[in-house]
Design a protein around this motif. Structure first.
Motif, PDB file in Angstrom:
ATOM      1  N   GLY A 106      65.705 -21.857  19.368  1.00 16.02           N
ATOM      2  CA  GLY A 106      64.620 -22.697  19.880  1.00 16.02           C
ATOM      3  C   GLY A 106      65.061 -24.097  20.189  1.00 16.02           C
ATOM      4  N   GLU A 107      66.366 -24.387  20.182  1.00 13.21           N
ATOM      5  CA  GLU A 107      66.844 -25.720  20.482  1.00 13.21           C
ATOM      6  C   GLU A 107      66.706 -26.012  21.965  1.00 13.21           C
ATOM      7  N   VAL A 108      66.902 -27.255  22.309  1.00 20.10           N
ATOM      8  CA  VAL A 108      66.768 -27.696  23.705  1.00 20.10           C
ATOM      9  C   VAL A 108      67.856 -27.009  24.564  1.00 20.10           C
ATOM     10  N   GLY A 109      67.395 -26.417  25.647  1.00 24.37           N
ATOM     11  CA  GLY A 109      68.327 -25.709  26.528  1.00 24.37           C
ATOM     12  C   GLY A 109      68.392 -24.247  26.263  1.00 24.37           C
ATOM     13  N   ALA A 110      67.888 -23.819  25.099  1.00 24.26           N
ATOM     14  CA  ALA A 110      67.888 -22.382  24.808  1.00 24.26           C
ATOM     15  C   ALA A 110      66.713 -21.733  25.521  1.00 24.26           C
ATOM     16  N   LYS A 111      66.757 -20.403  25.580  1.00 23.00           N
ATOM     17  CA  LYS A 111      65.703 -19.693  26.315  1.00 23.00           C
ATOM     18  C   LYS A 111      64.371 -19.705  25.588  1.00 23.00           C
ATOM     19  N   LEU A 112      64.340 -19.973  24.280  1.00 21.60           N
ATOM     20  CA  LEU A 112      63.075 -19.990  23.509  1.00 21.60           C
ATOM     21  C   LEU A 112      62.785 -21.388  22.961  1.00 21.60           C
ATOM     22  N   GLN A 113      63.185 -22.418  23.750  1.00 27.46           N
ATOM     23  CA  GLN A 113      63.001 -23.771  23.245  1.00 27.46           C
ATOM     24  C   GLN A 113      61.528 -24.150  23.084  1.00 27.46           C
ATOM     25  N   GLY A 114      60.644 -23.467  23.802  1.00 29.04           N
ATOM     26  CA  GLY A 114      59.211 -23.764  23.651  1.00 29.04           C
ATOM     27  C   GLY A 114      58.608 -23.176  22.386  1.00 29.04           C
ATOM     28  N   ARG A 115      59.349 -22.317  21.706  1.00 27.78           N
ATOM     29  CA  ARG A 115      58.824 -21.675  20.488  1.00 27.78           C
ATOM     30  C   ARG A 115      59.587 -22.155  19.250  1.00 27.78           C
ATOM     31  N   ALA A 116      60.067 -23.366  19.283  1.00 23.16           N
ATOM     32  CA  ALA A 116      60.880 -23.878  18.163  1.00 23.16           C
ATOM     33  C   ALA A 116      60.062 -23.949  16.863  1.00 23.16           C
ATOM     34  N   ALA A 117      58.793 -24.348  16.987  1.00 22.92           N
ATOM     35  CA  ALA A 117      57.945 -24.462  15.783  1.00 22.92           C
ATOM     36  C   ALA A 117      57.698 -23.109  15.159  1.00 22.92           C
ATOM     37  N   ASP A 118      57.452 -22.079  16.031  1.00 21.28           N
ATOM     38  CA  ASP A 118      57.213 -20.736  15.500  1.00 21.28           C
ATOM     39  C   ASP A 118      58.474 -20.198  14.833  1.00 21.28           C
ATOM     40  N   LEU A 119      59.615 -20.494  15.417  1.00 17.52           N
ATOM     41  CA  LEU A 119      60.874 -20.049  14.818  1.00 17.52           C
ATOM     42  C   LEU A 119      61.097 -20.728  13.458  1.00 17.52           C
ATOM     43  N   GLU A 120      60.675 -21.998  13.355  1.00 16.91           N
ATOM     44  CA  GLU A 120      60.794 -22.715  12.080  1.00 16.91           C
ATOM     45  C   GLU A 120      59.961 -22.046  11.000  1.00 16.91           C
ATOM     46  N   VAL A 121      58.738 -21.605  11.387  1.00 16.04           N
ATOM     47  CA  VAL A 121      57.855 -20.928  10.425  1.00 16.04           C
ATOM     48  C   VAL A 121      58.460 -19.609   9.998  1.00 16.04           C
ATOM     49  N   LEU A 122      58.996 -18.850  10.959  1.00 18.71           N
ATOM     50  CA  LEU A 122      59.583 -17.547  10.640  1.00 18.71           C
ATOM     51  C   LEU A 122      60.822 -17.713   9.773  1.00 18.71           C
ATOM     52  N   ALA A 123      61.611 -18.744  10.052  1.00 20.02           N
ATOM     53  CA  ALA A 123      62.818 -18.973   9.258  1.00 20.02           C
ATOM     54  C   ALA A 123      62.483 -19.336   7.820  1.00 20.02           C
ATOM     55  N   SER A 124      61.357 -20.005   7.650  1.00 22.95           N
ATOM     56  CA  SER A 124      60.970 -20.421   6.293  1.00 22.95           C
ATOM     57  C   SER A 124      60.311 -19.293   5.510  1.00 22.95           C
ATOM     58  N   GLY A 125      59.670 -18.341   6.191  1.00 24.01           N
ATOM     59  CA  GLY A 125      58.895 -17.338   5.473  1.00 24.01           C
ATOM     60  C   GLY A 125      59.539 -15.979   5.349  1.00 24.01           C
ATOM     61  N   LEU A 126      60.503 -15.625   6.195  1.00 23.32           N
ATOM     62  CA  LEU A 126      61.077 -14.279   6.173  1.00 23.32           C
ATOM     63  C   LEU A 126      62.316 -14.227   5.283  1.00 23.32           C
ATOM     64  N   PRO A 127      62.571 -13.056   4.677  1.00 20.41           N
ATOM     65  CA  PRO A 127      63.805 -12.899   3.904  1.00 20.41           C
ATOM     66  C   PRO A 127      65.014 -12.826   4.838  1.00 20.41           C
ATOM     67  N   VAL A 128      66.200 -12.859   4.223  1.00 18.68           N
ATOM     68  CA  VAL A 128      67.419 -12.985   4.999  1.00 18.68           C
ATOM     69  C   VAL A 128      67.655 -11.786   5.920  1.00 18.68           C
ATOM     70  N   ASP A 129      67.365 -10.575   5.442  1.00 13.86           N
ATOM     71  CA  ASP A 129      67.621  -9.398   6.263  1.00 13.86           C
ATOM     72  C   ASP A 129      66.717  -9.357   7.483  1.00 13.86           C
ATOM     73  N   GLN A 130      65.448  -9.738   7.349  1.00 18.74           N
ATOM     74  CA  GLN A 130      64.523  -9.746   8.481  1.00 18.74           C
ATOM     75  C   GLN A 130      64.892 -10.856   9.458  1.00 18.74           C
TER      76      GLN A 130
END
Length: 455
Positions: free
Chosen positions: A402-426
């Motif tokens: 979700g960083e600038v220039g990436a294809k999902l840069q508009g979903r950086a906040a959602d990726l932050e939430v998923l990174a904080s809530g999901l276990p490592v394997d998911q």
């Protein structure tokens, strides 16, 4: 040495003496009832015995002189009695006995108001000067001795008798009788008079027990408490008792006297007479000073009384005996407890010895178990550190999509939430799916993952 020489009697001198009638006014023998120097208890006992003797001698004395009871002179009063200060306040009664004037000296402060009223009314009828003249001329008031004397010298006595001195005395007696009723007929004034009336104020300030006289304590303190019970506002008043009195009653006795409420009033000993005040301010000052003096006397007397109670309580043989019994019982219980503790201590030592042997064995086993456990903990710690590192790496990779220039840069906040809530394997699986998917498909994958995470 000089002698008086008398001439010899003449030959015509009479051998038998001749008695001549006296022109002086006839006087009557009167009986004086004096207050003796005795305690109230001793006086009451003596009065009871005297009453029985008087009743037995009443019939034999009926034919003799019908004497009247004279004004009763006062002996020793209370220690607070001050004749000089009480002279104006008692209206001439400071040197006579008001109860004796009302013929209630055997009852005194125990006399009820009804007894006082009845005695006063009766004596007023007997001693009123006008009524007395009529009574003396009435046949029922004449004695045999008086009739005989009157027949012997009736003419001469009636001619020469001077009644002036006797009438003055009768008037004085009647005035004192009225003053006595004015004093004792008023409840407040009577209480003030009874507070300093004939009374033994002596109280022991020290006491020494004598083994050869076991009743000495009860004899000394019993009489004092019996006298002081006169002033109690609470009735009945418990008495000291004797050696057989139960300890519970003795304790209630000292509890009562330790909270003693007295009606004793020293107002008659106030220094200032408010009727002599020159103005209102001076009168108020006199009232204040009198109150201070009366309160001081009351505090002094109560201090003496409570000191007496404390002295008696400290030397009461019943309380001392009960205290010794409690001490002996306490020592017995203490000895039993010490014996029980010694037996318990020995049993514990035996148990501790057996426990120590078992404990040594358990310690050796525990050391081995601890070594194994420490190894397991170290392994688990290493695994935990490895998992933490993997999780940190996976989150970083997911957030990088979700960083600038990436294809999902508009979903950086959602990726932050998923990174904080999901276990490592998911997180790793999600990162792999998003890395291979297009932008629209990746957005759909992120929405699905958020829905599963957030419900």
């Amino acid at each position: 040495m000089a002698f008086l020489a008398l001439p010899p009697p003449r030959p015509d001198s009479p051998i038998v003496p001749t008695c001549y009638g006296s022109p002086a006014a006839r006087t009557e023998r009167r009986e004086a009832w004096k207050v003796p120097h005795k305690s109230c208890v001793e006086r009451l006992i003596a009065l009871d015995a005297a009453a029985e003797r008087e009743t037995a001698a009443a019939d034999s004395a009926a034919d003799e002189s019908d004497g009247e009871r004279e004004i009763v002179s006062i002996g020793k009063k209370s220690d607070y009695w001050d004749t000089k200060r009480l002279g104006d306040k008692l209206q001439g009664l400071e040197k006579v006995d008001p109860y004796g004037l009302l013929e209630l000296d055997d009852r005194r402060w125990r006399a009820s108001a009804d007894e006082l009223r009845k005695s006063y009314r009766r004596l007023v009828l007997e001693k009123h000067p006008d009524k007395k003249v009529v009574n003396e001329r009435s046949p029922k008031h004449r004695t045999k001795a008086a009739d005989k004397a009157e027949r012997a010298d009736a003419a001469k006595v009636e001619e020469d008798r001077d009644d002036e001195g006797e009438e003055d005395q009768e008037d004085e007696e009647f005035k004192l009788l009225s003053a006595a009723w004015e004093l004792l007929g008023n409840e407040e004034k009577r209480r003030q008079f009874d507070s300093i009336d004939y009374f033994n104020d002596n109280m022991p300030t020290s006491y020494r027990d004598r083994p050869d006289d076991p009743d000495r304590f009860y004899r000394i303190f019993g009489a004092v408490f019996s006298r002081q019970s006169k002033f109690s506002t609470v009735r009945p008043v418990p008495q000291l008792g004797d050696a057989d009195t139960p300890v519970e009653e003795v304790q209630r006795f000292y509890q009562f006297w330790g909270n003693f409420k007295s009606w004793r009033d020293f107002t008659l000993l106030a220094e200032y007479d408010t009727s002599e005040a020159g103005d209102r301010e001076e009168r108020r000052w006199m009232v204040r000073m009198n109150k201070n003096e009366v309160d001081r006397l009351k505090r002094h007397e109560m201090k003496r009384l409570f000191a007496l109670v404390e002295l008696a309580q400290e030397n009461d043989p019943r309380l001392l005996k009960a205290k010794a019994q409690r001490a002996a019982e306490k020592e017995r219980i203490k000895a039993e407890k010490e014996a029980a503790l010694a037996a318990e201590r020995k049993a514990k030592e035996d148990i501790e010895k057996a426990k120590k042997e078992a404990s040594d064995k358990e310690k050796a086993e525990a050391v081995m178990a601890k070594a194994v456990k420490d190894g397991e903990k170290a392994t688990a710690k290493r695994e935990k550190e490895k998992l933490r590192s993997a999780l940190k790496k996976a989150r970083k990779e997911l957030k990088a999509l979700g960083e600038v220039g990436a294809k999902l840069q508009g979903r950086a906040a959602d990726l932050e939430v998923l990174a904080s809530g999901l276990p490592v394997d998911q997180i790793e699986a999600l990162t792999a799916a998003l890395g291979s998917a297009e932008a629209d498909a990746g957005a759909s994958i992120i929405d699905t993952a958020l829905k599963n995470l957030l419900g």
